[in-house]
Design an enzyme around this catalytic site. Structure first.
Site, PDB file in Angstrom:
ATOM      1  N   ASP A   3      -9.666   2.322   2.842  1.00  0.00           N
ATOM      2  CA  ASP A   3      -9.975   1.648   4.390  1.00  0.00           C
ATOM      3  C   ASP A   3     -10.502   2.300   5.334  1.00  0.00           C
ATOM      4  O   ASP A   3     -11.169   1.598   6.074  1.00  0.00           O
ATOM      5  CB  ASP A   3      -8.408   1.374   4.438  1.00  0.00           C
ATOM      6  CG  ASP A   3      -7.684   0.138   3.683  1.00  0.00           C
ATOM      7  OD1 ASP A   3      -8.457  -0.709   3.419  1.00  0.00           O
ATOM      8  OD2 ASP A   3      -6.459   0.026   3.644  1.00  0.00           O
TER       9      ASP A   3
ATOM     10  N   LYS B 254       0.868  -1.138  -0.038  1.00  0.00           N
ATOM     11  CA  LYS B 254      -0.013   0.007   0.014  1.00  0.00           C
ATOM     12  C   LYS B 254       1.095   1.224  -0.171  1.00  0.00           C
ATOM     13  O   LYS B 254       0.572   2.259  -0.731  1.00  0.00           O
ATOM     14  CB  LYS B 254      -1.060  -0.051   1.301  1.00  0.00           C
ATOM     15  CG  LYS B 254      -2.120  -0.867   0.937  1.00  0.00           C
ATOM     16  CD  LYS B 254      -3.053  -1.048   2.266  1.00  0.00           C
ATOM     17  CE  LYS B 254      -3.913  -1.934   2.033  1.00  0.00           C
ATOM     18  NZ  LYS B 254      -5.131  -2.293   3.147  1.00  0.00           N
TER      19      LYS B 254
END
Length: 289
Positions: A112, A73
């Site tokens: 997220d 990420k």
């Protein structure tokens, strides 16, 4: 990075190393079937040293977008900058890549935090806690601390075994969280309304998360982002104390919804999420048997 992917069925993937464990294909292919959309969602195993090139040529490989999972990420953010939107820029991490409808360029975002917060509000209607304890300082912690501070307006106590790593994260992202050494966890739990585990401790194949929940108030909520197993030892311990618990599967499902809408044009609702959850729960049970 301009989208030059061919016409025809829409193709998307999840990129990780390893990636075989990912349930994202089950989620998105379930939603494609429910919405009667022609498309395909697959896994793509990419090593860290191949990530930048893979992202650069993603459209050439036939993909119109992707999810990014562990451990890529933060590296994906570096590779895609400056083609990232505000959430990704703020967190310096990317978990979703999509085509900009106006420019045709592939851009990175981060869903997220939104997925975590949506699931928490649905699981605990009316939640209005003031103080949260977050365990861990990895990629998921970034998004969760950010949304707790900036969306929920909560005071965050960030607990990590490596204090310097947690302090660096707070400074880099301009967060307000107070950093605690793991040894001081009991004090951090006192008076907290929410405890969130963002570490891999308690996951199948990993060491257990061994903490004493006694300092938590009886009204506290315990949230574990681990979803394999669905009820982790932490959640079992919290449930035995009568505390409200929230598992990590809902976060996985709700963080997926914005990407699905951008890639495939279908808006995900609570019924879609429930359908995918049922299938994943069955898949997890099959895996244990």
């Amino acid at each position: 990075m301009t989208d030059t992917s061919p016409s025809g069925p829409k193709k998307v993937c999840v990129i990780g190393w390893p990636v075989e464990h990912s349930r994202s294909p089950l989620i998105h292919n379930t939603w494609l079937a429910r919405h009667h959309i022609e498309g395909e969602y697959t896994r793509l195993a990419v090593s860290p040293d191949e990530l930048a090139d893979t992202l650069r040529y993603l459209p050439t490989l036939g993909f119109r977008g992707a999810n990014i999972t562990v451990p890529h990420k933060e590296a994906a953010f570096e590779a895609l900058t400056p083609f990232v939107d505000e959430p990704a820029a703020r967190l310096e991490a990317v978990n979703t890549i999509y085509r900009d409808a106006h420019t045709g360029e592939m851009r990175g975002t981060n869903t997220d935090g939104a997925g975590f917060w949506t699931h928490l509000k649905q699981s605990v209607p009316g939640f209005n806690g003031k103080t949260a304890v977050v365990l861990g300082a990895g990629g998921a912690a970034r998004a969760i601390v950010d949304v707790l501070e900036n969306e929920a307006g909560m005071s965050v106590r960030l607990v990590n075994r490596t204090v310097a790593r947690a302090a660096d994260m707070v400074a880099a992202l301009d967060l307000k969280a107070t950093v605690y050494d793991w040894r001081h966890l009991p004090g951090a739990l006192e008076g907290a309304d929410l405890l969130v585990n963002t570490t891999s401790l308690g996951m199948t194949g990993e060491p257990p998360l061994e903490i004493d929940l006694a300092p938590l108030p009886a009204t506290a909520v315990v949230y574990d982002i681990v979803y394999v197993p669905l009820e982790t030892p932490l959640l079992a311990q919290a449930r035995a104390r009568g505390l409200k618990t929230v598992d990590g599967l809902g976060m996985l499902l709700w963080q997926a919804a914005p990407g699905f809408a951008r890639w495939f044009g279908g808006e995900v609702d609570a019924d879609d999420v429930a359908a995918a959850r049922t299938l994943i729960e069955a898949d997890l049970k099959k895996e244990r048997s």
